[in-house]
Design an enzyme around this catalytic site. Sequence first.
Site, PDB file in Angstrom:
ATOM      1  N   HIS A  10       2.912   2.275  18.078  1.00  0.00           N
ATOM      2  CA  HIS A  10       2.694   2.249  16.632  1.00  0.00           C
ATOM      3  C   HIS A  10       4.015   2.160  15.871  1.00  0.00           C
ATOM      4  CE1 HIS A  10      -0.006   2.824  13.221  1.00  0.00           C
ATOM      5  NE2 HIS A  10       0.907   3.602  12.677  1.00  0.00           N
ATOM      6  N   HIS A  68      -5.314   1.124  10.006  1.00  0.00           N
ATOM      7  CA  HIS A  68      -5.633   2.543  10.190  1.00  0.00           C
ATOM      8  C   HIS A  68      -6.902   2.623  11.021  1.00  0.00           C
ATOM      9  CE1 HIS A  68      -4.073   6.423   8.187  1.00  0.00           C
ATOM     10  NE2 HIS A  68      -3.078   5.766   8.726  1.00  0.00           N
TER      11      HIS A  68
END
Length: 746
Positions: free
Chosen positions: A52, A99
């Site tokens: 990430h 997300h």
Amino acid sequence: MSEKKLQEPEVTLELVLDHGLNEEEFDMIKNFLGRTPTFTELGVYSVMWSEHCSYKNSILEIKKLPREGDQLLVEAGEENAGLVDIGDGLACAFKIESHNHPSAIEPYQGAATGVGGIHRDIFTMGARPIASLNSLRFGNMNNPRVRYLLDGVVRGISDYGNSFGIPMVAGEIYFDEAYEGNPLVNAMSVGIVKVGETASAIAEGIGNPVIIVGSSTGRDGIHGATFASEDISAESEAKRPSVQVGDPFTEKLLLEASLEALTTGAVVGMQDMGAAGIACSSSEMTAKGGQGMKLDLDKVPMREEGMTAYELLLSESQERMLIVAKKGREQEVIDIYEKWDLNAVVIGEVVEGDKVTYWKEGEIKAEMPADSLVLGGGAPQYVREAVKPAYLDEVQGFDMTTIDHPADHNETLKKLLKAPNIASKRWVYEQYDTMVRTNTVNGPGAADSGVIRIKGTKKGLAVKTDCNGRYVYLNPRKGGQIAVAESARNVVCSGGKPVAITNCLNFGNPYKPEVYWTFKEALGGMGDACRALNTPVTGGNVSLYNENPKGAIFPTPVIGMLGIVEDVEKHTMTPGFKEEGDLIYYLGAGRKGLGGSEYLKTIHGLTTGDAPEIDLDFEVKLQDIVLTLIKSQKITAAHDLSDGGLAVTLAEMAIFSGLGAALSVKSLEEVSYHEVLYSEAQSGVVITANLSKSKEIEKILNDRELPFQTLGVVGGDELIIDSEILLKIEDLKTPYENAIPTAMKQ
């Protein structure tokens, strides 16, 4: 170093593996430090080296994308968001991020904090957000959990965005079983800033104070970045604490305070705290500045007692930012934030050296070379094994002649209009505030892309998110090309000239060779199209590990396209029919092939065949001519062909306007009539024009050697296509408008 740090858990290989790192990476960390890391240091490396934050399995492929252009003001990845010169002394900052994992577990807060995070990326650059977009993917709507996720995600986006006061101007939603266990929630923000007045995410100037501003820090979101870098499993539900909690009203205060602080000239650097919190913002700003930083974590405003250094550094509590101020001017910055009822506390300073040092309770809890932590520095970069998936030969070799096509095109068209991927998304976008700030020209619904007015100028921005994951699944290279080309075509059909993209790369587990091959091919296709269309990549986001025990999602590289409308009053275009008697033209390529179409999926339950054909050189010519026709005000409507093919395009133009049309598409019949109506072959646009303009239009098309056909005339209250389709507008509108509201009432 203090001996007291031995009170923390001993760092063993087992603990390293539990933190999502491997043995090779453990050795790299020990080499950087010259010793075994402390528990706190391990936590920082685990989040900073997660996919990430570090893009360790993707960055080498991302670097192959075209990332330079005359209008780009910062290089891709250099700042929190891309920055494009749009003329008149203004620049546009824009970015899209995912997300996905948080939204799969806690859809409301996962989606809400996604919106908050992407807006912070924009205003920490000094730009005021003016528009929001999103790109959403869910499973089959017959599944109760899918409806629960859809409801939660939409409410999360709307509650946060509406409260924050930024209009939602465009987006897309797809439904497919491939996303059953892994919804995709990609949020995009677009902002405006004067050229030369942007802020940088940098820490420099020995002795300059470091200030944390915004909300207090709690235990929410700890290891959120690591959580977003692993497959979703049965244990994921237990990781709800990894999902942050957002407060849009605090974010609004943070926006206004930050933009005001930047006007003082007292700010050296500013970065939001998203994934990996203080650890990320401090190390990235420090590495960029090439100097050191020391922070006293005891000074961080906390909303929970007894927080450890590990927790404070990794917390992803929302609505926080890190600022480096000019020494002696820190009080100016603090006063502004306190005026807006926000925390603003000096927690450290820029120092000599190259390390980030974190103190707590009078002792050093972690000390690491900043460069060793970050993307582009010491963070690992891998090329994974890539193997072409075996299924591709099977699906691409599917024999379409074996399909038994239904004869009733009226029923087929109504079924397509009822399909959730095609049906009106009104149930969704009516929950969003699309008109706040009064700059929205084209909003969601009857528009190919959103258009937002830039106050004080004639200009506007045309923006769109787009990707058909089914195409990428069937042919990754072509699917990547189409994602870029179609998003650009949507912008063009609204009157905008495409200038740049941001992207959100949603894929499965990169350690699986078939997934990695698909990833490389899809990015290769994106690069092909970006070069052809001259739309460089300004930045974006990677979201891997979108898998659950039942398998991976369709590979879904979502494109956020930015276009410039030179005159919003004269050049903005919409797709609905306008006037009785207008001529209807089809411009573009032949309608060959049903592979990957919504027709195959909805009518036959098949996801097979090759992705639609696309010729990028032809696509460039088509878009250029359509934009010329719009800017010269020769046409009255434009709508690109996509899901559902020509039949759905014509039906939508009728639904949007309430006007019917009488048409014949037989002239396009190079292949079967079903292909003419339902093929999703690329590079096709339907336009309408007043009869008085027809000769001028046809001369332009002939001079430029662009294939076109006159299909018919606007008029009446029925859609008539040859002798095959005859439906009242109301018969088209009912399934189109009612499909999703009806499904949500199950």
